[in-house]
Design a protein around this motif. Structure first.
Motif, PDB file in Angstrom:
ATOM      1  N   GLY A 138     -24.253  -8.739   6.983  1.00  0.00           N
ATOM      2  CA  GLY A 138     -23.628  -8.825   5.670  1.00  0.00           C
ATOM      3  C   GLY A 138     -22.157  -8.466   5.704  1.00  0.00           C
ATOM      4  O   GLY A 138     -21.356  -9.019   4.929  1.00  0.00           O
ATOM      5  N   ALA A 139     -21.783  -7.542   6.585  1.00  0.00           N
ATOM      6  CA  ALA A 139     -20.369  -7.176   6.717  1.00  0.00           C
ATOM      7  C   ALA A 139     -19.552  -8.370   7.201  1.00  0.00           C
ATOM      8  O   ALA A 139     -18.420  -8.606   6.746  1.00  0.00           O
ATOM      9  CB  ALA A 139     -20.226  -6.005   7.683  1.00  0.00           C
ATOM     10  N   ILE A 140     -20.120  -9.152   8.112  1.00  0.00           N
ATOM     11  CA  ILE A 140     -19.428 -10.353   8.597  1.00  0.00           C
ATOM     12  C   ILE A 140     -19.354 -11.390   7.481  1.00  0.00           C
ATOM     13  O   ILE A 140     -18.335 -12.057   7.289  1.00  0.00           O
ATOM     14  CB  ILE A 140     -20.151 -10.906   9.838  1.00  0.00           C
ATOM     15  CG1 ILE A 140     -20.106  -9.874  10.969  1.00  0.00           C
ATOM     16  CG2 ILE A 140     -19.529 -12.227  10.278  1.00  0.00           C
ATOM     17  CD1 ILE A 140     -20.924 -10.249  12.191  1.00  0.00           C
ATOM     18  N   ALA A 141     -20.450 -11.518   6.725  1.00  0.00           N
ATOM     19  CA  ALA A 141     -20.468 -12.465   5.606  1.00  0.00           C
ATOM     20  C   ALA A 141     -19.369 -12.149   4.594  1.00  0.00           C
ATOM     21  O   ALA A 141     -18.748 -13.061   4.022  1.00  0.00           O
ATOM     22  CB  ALA A 141     -21.835 -12.444   4.931  1.00  0.00           C
ATOM     23  N   ARG A 142     -19.115 -10.868   4.368  1.00  0.00           N
ATOM     24  CA  ARG A 142     -18.065 -10.486   3.424  1.00  0.00           C
ATOM     25  C   ARG A 142     -16.691 -10.969   3.892  1.00  0.00           C
ATOM     26  O   ARG A 142     -15.816 -11.258   3.061  1.00  0.00           O
ATOM     27  CB  ARG A 142     -18.068  -8.968   3.227  1.00  0.00           C
ATOM     28  CG  ARG A 142     -19.280  -8.438   2.457  1.00  0.00           C
ATOM     29  CD  ARG A 142     -19.229  -6.918   2.385  1.00  0.00           C
ATOM     30  NE  ARG A 142     -20.455  -6.303   1.906  1.00  0.00           N
ATOM     31  CZ  ARG A 142     -20.668  -5.904   0.641  1.00  0.00           C
ATOM     32  NH1 ARG A 142     -19.733  -6.088  -0.269  1.00  0.00           N
ATOM     33  NH2 ARG A 142     -21.804  -5.328   0.303  1.00  0.00           N
ATOM     34  N   ARG A 143     -16.474 -11.052   5.192  1.00  0.00           N
ATOM     35  CA  ARG A 143     -15.218 -11.585   5.707  1.00  0.00           C
ATOM     36  C   ARG A 143     -15.073 -13.065   5.366  1.00  0.00           C
ATOM     37  O   ARG A 143     -13.977 -13.549   5.054  1.00  0.00           O
ATOM     38  CB  ARG A 143     -15.138 -11.385   7.226  1.00  0.00           C
ATOM     39  CG  ARG A 143     -14.790  -9.975   7.662  1.00  0.00           C
ATOM     40  CD  ARG A 143     -13.446  -9.557   7.122  1.00  0.00           C
ATOM     41  NE  ARG A 143     -12.866  -8.437   7.846  1.00  0.00           N
ATOM     42  CZ  ARG A 143     -12.071  -7.536   7.290  1.00  0.00           C
ATOM     43  NH1 ARG A 143     -11.772  -7.625   5.999  1.00  0.00           N
ATOM     44  NH2 ARG A 143     -11.569  -6.556   8.005  1.00  0.00           N
ATOM     45  N   ILE A 144     -16.179 -13.788   5.414  1.00  0.00           N
ATOM     46  CA  ILE A 144     -16.151 -15.209   5.059  1.00  0.00           C
ATOM     47  C   ILE A 144     -15.849 -15.378   3.574  1.00  0.00           C
ATOM     48  O   ILE A 144     -15.088 -16.260   3.173  1.00  0.00           O
ATOM     49  CB  ILE A 144     -17.497 -15.865   5.414  1.00  0.00           C
ATOM     50  CG1 ILE A 144     -17.735 -15.825   6.927  1.00  0.00           C
ATOM     51  CG2 ILE A 144     -17.566 -17.298   4.891  1.00  0.00           C
ATOM     52  CD1 ILE A 144     -19.107 -16.308   7.353  1.00  0.00           C
ATOM     53  N   LEU A 145     -16.430 -14.524   2.748  1.00  0.00           N
ATOM     54  CA  LEU A 145     -16.272 -14.632   1.296  1.00  0.00           C
ATOM     55  C   LEU A 145     -14.874 -14.234   0.833  1.00  0.00           C
ATOM     56  O   LEU A 145     -14.367 -14.757  -0.166  1.00  0.00           O
ATOM     57  CB  LEU A 145     -17.316 -13.769   0.593  1.00  0.00           C
ATOM     58  CG  LEU A 145     -18.770 -14.195   0.816  1.00  0.00           C
ATOM     59  CD1 LEU A 145     -19.722 -13.133   0.280  1.00  0.00           C
ATOM     60  CD2 LEU A 145     -19.039 -15.545   0.159  1.00  0.00           C
ATOM     61  N   GLU A 178     -11.738 -11.322  -0.262  1.00  0.00           N
ATOM     62  CA  GLU A 178     -11.595 -10.208  -1.188  1.00  0.00           C
ATOM     63  C   GLU A 178     -11.795 -10.602  -2.645  1.00  0.00           C
ATOM     64  O   GLU A 178     -11.964  -9.736  -3.511  1.00  0.00           O
ATOM     65  CB  GLU A 178     -10.213  -9.569  -1.018  1.00  0.00           C
ATOM     66  CG  GLU A 178      -9.996  -8.934   0.351  1.00  0.00           C
ATOM     67  CD  GLU A 178      -8.632  -8.303   0.490  1.00  0.00           C
ATOM     68  OE1 GLU A 178      -7.839  -8.407  -0.473  1.00  0.00           O
ATOM     69  OE2 GLU A 178      -8.352  -7.708   1.552  1.00  0.00           O
ATOM     70  N   ASP A 179     -11.801 -11.887  -2.948  1.00  0.00           N
ATOM     71  CA  ASP A 179     -11.970 -12.314  -4.335  1.00  0.00           C
ATOM     72  C   ASP A 179     -13.419 -12.223  -4.812  1.00  0.00           C
ATOM     73  O   ASP A 179     -13.683 -12.332  -6.012  1.00  0.00           O
ATOM     74  CB  ASP A 179     -11.475 -13.759  -4.507  1.00  0.00           C
ATOM     75  CG  ASP A 179      -9.966 -13.877  -4.341  1.00  0.00           C
ATOM     76  OD1 ASP A 179      -9.270 -12.853  -4.522  1.00  0.00           O
ATOM     77  OD2 ASP A 179      -9.496 -14.979  -4.012  1.00  0.00           O
ATOM     78  N   VAL A 180     -14.339 -12.060  -3.884  1.00  0.00           N
ATOM     79  CA  VAL A 180     -15.760 -11.949  -4.233  1.00  0.00           C
ATOM     80  C   VAL A 180     -16.198 -10.497  -4.044  1.00  0.00           C
ATOM     81  O   VAL A 180     -16.094  -9.947  -2.948  1.00  0.00           O
ATOM     82  CB  VAL A 180     -16.636 -12.878  -3.373  1.00  0.00           C
ATOM     83  CG1 VAL A 180     -18.109 -12.718  -3.734  1.00  0.00           C
ATOM     84  CG2 VAL A 180     -16.200 -14.324  -3.536  1.00  0.00           C
ATOM     85  N   ALA A 181     -16.659  -9.874  -5.127  1.00  0.00           N
ATOM     86  CA  ALA A 181     -17.127  -8.481  -5.068  1.00  0.00           C
ATOM     87  C   ALA A 181     -18.634  -8.451  -5.279  1.00  0.00           C
ATOM     88  O   ALA A 181     -19.146  -9.020  -6.249  1.00  0.00           O
ATOM     89  CB  ALA A 181     -16.434  -7.636  -6.132  1.00  0.00           C
ATOM     90  N   ILE A 182     -19.341  -7.780  -4.374  1.00  0.00           N
ATOM     91  CA  ILE A 182     -20.801  -7.648  -4.447  1.00  0.00           C
ATOM     92  C   ILE A 182     -21.126  -6.171  -4.568  1.00  0.00           C
ATOM     93  O   ILE A 182     -20.806  -5.380  -3.675  1.00  0.00           O
ATOM     94  CB  ILE A 182     -21.472  -8.245  -3.194  1.00  0.00           C
ATOM     95  CG1 ILE A 182     -21.048  -9.696  -2.998  1.00  0.00           C
ATOM     96  CG2 ILE A 182     -22.996  -8.132  -3.287  1.00  0.00           C
ATOM     97  CD1 ILE A 182     -21.410 -10.254  -1.644  1.00  0.00           C
TER      98      ILE A 182
END
Length: 357
Positions: free
Chosen positions: A138-145, A147-151
């Motif tokens: 999930g940490a890697i997925a956040r890099r793809i998404l 900073e504009d996407v907050a989960i």
């Protein structure tokens, strides 16, 4: 054993057991030239690791992650990313006395009848220990998404005690051991979980996830519905027994007029007046917040004796000793966030492949 992989274009495969030497995963489909290092992944893993309060398992694991492939000079190469975490504090002897008994509520019985063999040490492959690798992915997925996407996730109910939504404060979530947005509920939950823990029992919880900045257009309208795959992603987390999206089960109590998310134009764009759909219509994201909740059952490993049977068919009782979370729902918050991040990253890549952009 099949089905150890999650995702389509962005996908990860986990391996390892609770009391094995290591756990790990291979993350495939990550675009090249994304900034990535161990410190970034470690930040998210530290939110999940055990032993951070008296309300979680006292197993002492640092969960230090190593990147062994797919990253060069701080950037992803596009190759599979290999991640490894050493198991440091397994106590397999805690399970010797119950290795021939099926623990009620656990996967012991079903693993045995399916495979004819099972790793009884801490639940083996069925242990929530495996979820550390989901958080790493999930940490890697956040890099793809980006900073504009907050989960974000929060525990909104412990046992039968919900928060007061009027007290909701996201800033409080990182300030208490329950991931709770209501400071008044924290005091009640501390007392309730202390009682359950001291009597050798456990409690369940409900977690809410909210995504802000989710791009519109993710998902497909028939068999690749975003909300259908979201439900599957959350149901695949250990001990989860229910998922709802948007208004969820409450939608069945609403009239058509109440449930409809009416629309108006605002500054040249469509604006929704409510979000009962939870940010998904027809299986496709609307651009509103994606909102989902999942229910986690009470921890099955408890000290209170329960009736069961042995592997040879004898009726007996069992009391599970060892180090267990009195409420597994607490540490499920970062796991739920991670699964949602992975799903969003996968759908973003799938959308780009079909529609461009």
């Amino acid at each position: 054993m099949s089905s150890n992989t999650f995702g389509v274009l962005f996908r990860f495969t986990t391996w390892g057991e609770s009391h094995g030497e290591q756990i790990g995963c291979v993350v495939d489909g990550t675009p090249p030239r994304l900034a990535l290092d161990e410190a970034w992944i470690q930040h998210w893993l530290d939110r999940r690791k055990p032993g951070q309060s008296r309300f979680t398992s006292q197993r002492r694991e640092s969960d230090r992650v190593r990147i062994v492939s797919g990253v060069f000079e701080g950037l992803t190469t596009g190759a599979p990313i290999g991640l490894i975490i050493q198991n440091e504090d397994a106590r397999s002897k805690d399970y010797e006395t119950i290795k021939d008994k099926f623990r009620p509520g656990h996967a012991d019985y079903t693993y045995q009848i399916k495979y004819g063999i099972r790793d009884y040490r801490g639940g083996g492959r069925a242990s929530a220990r495996e979820t550390a690798m989901r958080v790493a992915a999930g940490a890697i997925a956040r890099r793809i998404l980006g900073e504009d996407v907050a989960i974000r996730g929060a525990v909104i109910q412990l046992g039968a005690d919900p928060i007061e939504r009027g007290n909701w404060d996201w800033a409080q979530v990182e300030q208490n051991p329950f991931w709770c947005p209501d400071p008044e509920a924290v005091r009640r939950w501390e007392a309730a979980l202390d009682v359950a823990r001291k009597r050798g029992s456990s409690m369940g919880a409900v977690i809410e996830l909210v995504v802000t900045g989710a791009p519109p257009g993710l998902g497909s309208p028939v068999y690749g519905k975003f909300d259908a795959e979201l439900a599957a992603a959350l149901m695949g987390i250990n001990a989860v027994k229910g998922v709802e999206i948007g208004a969820g089960f409450k939608a069945a109590t609403l009239s058509g007029e109440e449930n409809a998310d009416e629309m108006r134009m605002k500054e040249g764009k469509v604006a929704f007046l409510s979000n009962n759909a939870g940010g998904v219509l027809g299986g496709i994201t609307t651009g509103q917040d994606v909102v989902a909740r999942f229910a986690v059952k009470p921890t099955s490993s408890i000290l209170t004796a329960r009736r069961t049977v042995t592997t040879t068919g004898e009726e007996t009782e069992i009391s599970t000793k060892g180090r267990h979370d009195p409420c597994v729902g607490i540490r499920a918050v970062p796991v739920g966030e991670a699964m949602l991040a992975c799903l969003l990253a996968d759908h973003r890549l799938r959308h780009r492949a079909q529609c461009g952009g």
